[in-house]
Design a protein around this motif. Structure first.
Motif, PDB file in Angstrom:
ATOM      1  N   ILE A   1     -11.567  13.501 -14.256  1.00 11.28           N
ATOM      2  CA  ILE A   1     -10.941  12.722 -15.331  1.00 11.28           C
ATOM      3  C   ILE A   1      -9.449  12.523 -15.109  1.00 11.28           C
ATOM      4  CG2 ILE A   1     -10.413  12.727 -17.832  1.00 11.28           C
ATOM      5  CD1 ILE A   1     -13.333  11.980 -17.058  1.00 11.28           C
TER       6      ILE A   1
ATOM      7  N   MET B   1       3.281   1.988  -1.778  1.00 11.49           N
ATOM      8  CA  MET B   1       3.635   2.472  -3.113  1.00 11.49           C
ATOM      9  C   MET B   1       2.587   3.446  -3.660  1.00 11.49           C
ATOM     10  SD  MET B   1       2.990  -0.855  -5.397  1.00 11.49           S
ATOM     11  CE  MET B   1       1.503  -1.792  -5.305  1.00 11.49           C
ATOM     12  N   PHE B   2       1.368   3.365  -3.131  1.00 13.17           N
ATOM     13  CA  PHE B   2       0.322   4.247  -3.645  1.00 13.17           C
ATOM     14  C   PHE B   2       0.546   5.717  -3.282  1.00 13.17           C
ATOM     15  CE2 PHE B   2      -1.866   0.257  -4.345  1.00 13.17           C
ATOM     16  CZ  PHE B   2      -2.466   0.483  -5.564  1.00 13.17           C
TER      17      PHE B   2
ATOM     18  N   ASN C   1       8.087  -5.446 -13.533  1.00 11.54           N
ATOM     19  CA  ASN C   1       8.034  -6.832 -14.005  1.00 11.54           C
ATOM     20  C   ASN C   1       8.589  -7.052 -15.402  1.00 11.54           C
ATOM     21  OD1 ASN C   1       6.644  -8.039 -11.688  1.00 11.54           O
ATOM     22  ND2 ASN C   1       5.011  -6.668 -12.279  1.00 11.54           N
TER      23      ASN C   1
ATOM     24  N   PHE D   1      -5.256   7.006 -12.098  1.00  7.78           N
ATOM     25  CA  PHE D   1      -5.545   5.718 -11.468  1.00  7.78           C
ATOM     26  C   PHE D   1      -5.509   4.582 -12.495  1.00  7.78           C
ATOM     27  CE2 PHE D   1      -6.627   7.735  -7.551  1.00  7.78           C
ATOM     28  CZ  PHE D   1      -6.606   6.746  -6.592  1.00  7.78           C
ATOM     29  N   PHE D   2      -5.724   4.937 -13.753  1.00  9.83           N
ATOM     30  CA  PHE D   2      -5.675   3.927 -14.814  1.00  9.83           C
ATOM     31  C   PHE D   2      -4.232   3.667 -15.269  1.00  9.83           C
ATOM     32  CE2 PHE D   2      -5.884   3.357 -19.585  1.00  9.83           C
ATOM     33  CZ  PHE D   2      -6.077   1.981 -19.531  1.00  9.83           C
ATOM     34  N   THR D   3      -3.489   4.751 -15.517  1.00 11.98           N
ATOM     35  CA  THR D   3      -2.145   4.585 -16.088  1.00 11.98           C
ATOM     36  C   THR D   3      -1.060   4.242 -15.058  1.00 11.98           C
ATOM     37  OG1 THR D   3      -1.811   6.982 -15.978  1.00 11.98           O
ATOM     38  CG2 THR D   3      -2.543   6.086 -18.089  1.00 11.98           C
ATOM     39  N   TRP D   4      -1.135   4.854 -13.878  1.00 12.52           N
ATOM     40  CA  TRP D   4      -0.053   4.657 -12.904  1.00 12.52           C
ATOM     41  C   TRP D   4       0.132   3.195 -12.480  1.00 12.52           C
ATOM     42  CZ3 TRP D   4       0.573   2.865  -7.983  1.00 12.52           C
ATOM     43  CH2 TRP D   4       1.798   3.143  -7.378  1.00 12.52           C
ATOM     44  N   PRO D   5      -0.959   2.462 -12.135  1.00 14.84           N
ATOM     45  CA  PRO D   5      -0.743   1.050 -11.764  1.00 14.84           C
ATOM     46  C   PRO D   5      -0.142   0.226 -12.894  1.00 14.84           C
ATOM     47  CG  PRO D   5      -2.916   1.754 -11.086  1.00 14.84           C
ATOM     48  CD  PRO D   5      -2.388   2.814 -11.981  1.00 14.84           C
ATOM     49  N   LEU D   6      -0.555   0.507 -14.123  1.00 14.31           N
ATOM     50  CA  LEU D   6      -0.017  -0.245 -15.259  1.00 14.31           C
ATOM     51  C   LEU D   6       1.464   0.069 -15.457  1.00 14.31           C
ATOM     52  CD1 LEU D   6      -2.896  -0.006 -17.900  1.00 14.31           C
ATOM     53  CD2 LEU D   6      -2.334  -1.914 -16.408  1.00 14.31           C
TER      54      LEU D   6
ATOM     55  N   THR E   1       3.549   1.059 -13.132  1.00 11.68           N
ATOM     56  CA  THR E   1       4.269   0.424 -12.020  1.00 11.68           C
ATOM     57  C   THR E   1       4.427  -1.071 -12.262  1.00 11.68           C
ATOM     58  OG1 THR E   1       3.242   2.052 -10.595  1.00 11.68           O
ATOM     59  CG2 THR E   1       4.299   0.212  -9.492  1.00 11.68           C
ATOM     60  N   LEU E   2       3.344  -1.685 -12.691  1.00 14.23           N
ATOM     61  CA  LEU E   2       3.345  -3.125 -12.962  1.00 14.23           C
ATOM     62  C   LEU E   2       4.388  -3.487 -14.022  1.00 14.23           C
ATOM     63  CD1 LEU E   2       1.392  -5.622 -12.252  1.00 14.23           C
ATOM     64  CD2 LEU E   2       0.471  -5.224 -14.500  1.00 14.23           C
TER      65      LEU E   2
ATOM     66  N   LEU F   1      -8.978   9.870 -12.517  1.00 19.38           N
ATOM     67  CA  LEU F   1      -9.278   8.545 -13.085  1.00 19.38           C
ATOM     68  C   LEU F   1      -8.192   8.097 -14.064  1.00 19.38           C
ATOM     69  CD1 LEU F   1     -13.146   8.609 -13.726  1.00 19.38           C
ATOM     70  CD2 LEU F   1     -11.916   7.154 -12.132  1.00 19.38           C
ATOM     71  N   LEU F   2      -7.715   9.041 -14.884  1.00 17.44           N
ATOM     72  CA  LEU F   2      -6.671   8.695 -15.857  1.00 17.44           C
ATOM     73  C   LEU F   2      -5.394   8.255 -15.143  1.00 17.44           C
ATOM     74  CD1 LEU F   2      -6.960  11.375 -18.689  1.00 17.44           C
ATOM     75  CD2 LEU F   2      -7.100   8.903 -18.970  1.00 17.44           C
TER      76      LEU F   2
ATOM     77  N   MET G   1       0.830  -1.210   0.000  1.00 13.09           N
ATOM     78  CA  MET G   1       0.000   0.000   0.000  1.00 13.09           C
ATOM     79  C   MET G   1       0.866   1.263   0.000  1.00 13.09           C
ATOM     80  SD  MET G   1      -3.132  -0.733  -0.261  1.00 13.09           S
ATOM     81  CE  MET G   1      -2.904  -2.259  -1.117  1.00 13.09           C
TER      82      MET G   1
END
Lengths: 105, 177
Positions: A32, A3-4, A50, A38-43, A45-46, A35-36, A1
């Motif tokens: 927006i 990292m958020f 990885n 929240f959409f792009t940042w996790p991806l 990071t992932l 939301l944008l 958590m």
């Protein structure tokens, strides 16, 4: 958590830039842009942790995605969306790199 | 023919249930072998035979015996002097799931003199009944959270986009709020 917190920093850095550029519809921008991110940042990071894709390339993807979002939701022309997205992401990226000391490449 | 087939299936199930012909077919953890005081071997050279690789250890070493999923991974340890004199050999295995500490004291009558201490693994990366380690579980847990957050945000964007399409004349939420 933990990292958020970086997501929060990203939003806090990018939001003023986007609101400033689309100030007439600032409430939409608020929703927006959050939301944008929240959409792009996790991806981002992932993929960053990885895969071996360089951070700069990943940020390029984020910049294009967000520019696409700005164009769809805030209207205006493509160059404005691209410029705003570039400025906001470049700012958060440079400050992020400076704080964490990670490599761009 | 049907009876034979049934018998074959029964045998297969029984074999599976009792883990027949499956030596140690359970995921295990890597173990370490710490070789201490190698210099006490004097003119003898310490060898570690790991499958087809023969390693010569000249000073104190922490050797990793990686875990096997099937046949236990063993290493053979011996010393030699001048290509003609060999000591006895002992082996270490990861099957025991213990870290080893071998303290050499010398060689006597071509026999390695050493003290062996083994410490059972603490289960820091223990596997569950399905063979998934805690580390792997945490890795997927984090990734699942990231993917989940991203998908929820995308869903939010799509919902907003559709909602806006259905409200002619309103290209954003500003007039409403």
């Amino acid at each position: 958590m933990q990292m958020f917190q970086y997501l929060l920093f990203t939003i806090l850095l990018e939001l003023p830039v986007v609101i400033l550029c689309y100030h007439k519809q600032w409430k939409t921008v608020l929703l927006i842009n959050i939301l944008l991110n929240f959409f792009t940042w996790p991806l981002l990071t992932l993929l960053y942790y990885n895969t071996h894709i360089p951070l700069l390339v990943l940020e390029g993807g984020v910049f294009i995605t967000e520019a696409f979002g700005f164009k769809i939701f805030f209207g205006g022309n493509w160059s404005k969306a691209l410029l705003v997205s570039f400025t906001a992401n470049a700012l958060s990226l440079l400050i992020g790199v400076y704080i964490s000391g990670i490599s761009l490449f | 023919m049907k009876e034979k087939g049934l018998l074959f299936i029964c045998l297969l199930i029984i074999s599976k249930a009792v883990f027949a012909d499956m030596p140690g077919n359970v995921p295990r953890q890597d173990v370490t072998a710490k070789f201490i005081n190698i210099s006490s071997l004097g003119n003898y050279t310490l060898h570690v035979l790991d499958y087809k690789s023969d390693y010569i250890l000249t000073h104190d070493t922490l050797y990793n015996i990686y875990a096997s999923r099937g046949v236990p991974h063993n290493i053979l340890v011996y010393a030699e002097h001048g290509k003609s004199q060999f000591t006895d050999t002992f082996f270490l295995s990861e099957f025991e799931q213990s870290d080893y500490e071998i303290t050499f004291t010398g060689v006597q009558n071509n026999k390695l003199q050493y003290g062996l201490k083994s410490t059972a693994l603490q289960g820091q990366n223990k596997t569950d009944e399905k063979g998934i380690t805690k580390e792997v579980k945490n890795f997927w847990k984090t990734n699942e959270i990231l993917i989940g957050v991203s998908l929820v945000a995308l869903l939010g964007l799509i919902v907003f986009f559709i909602w806006r399409k259905k409200k002619p004349g309103k290209n954003n939420i500003d007039p409403i709020l």
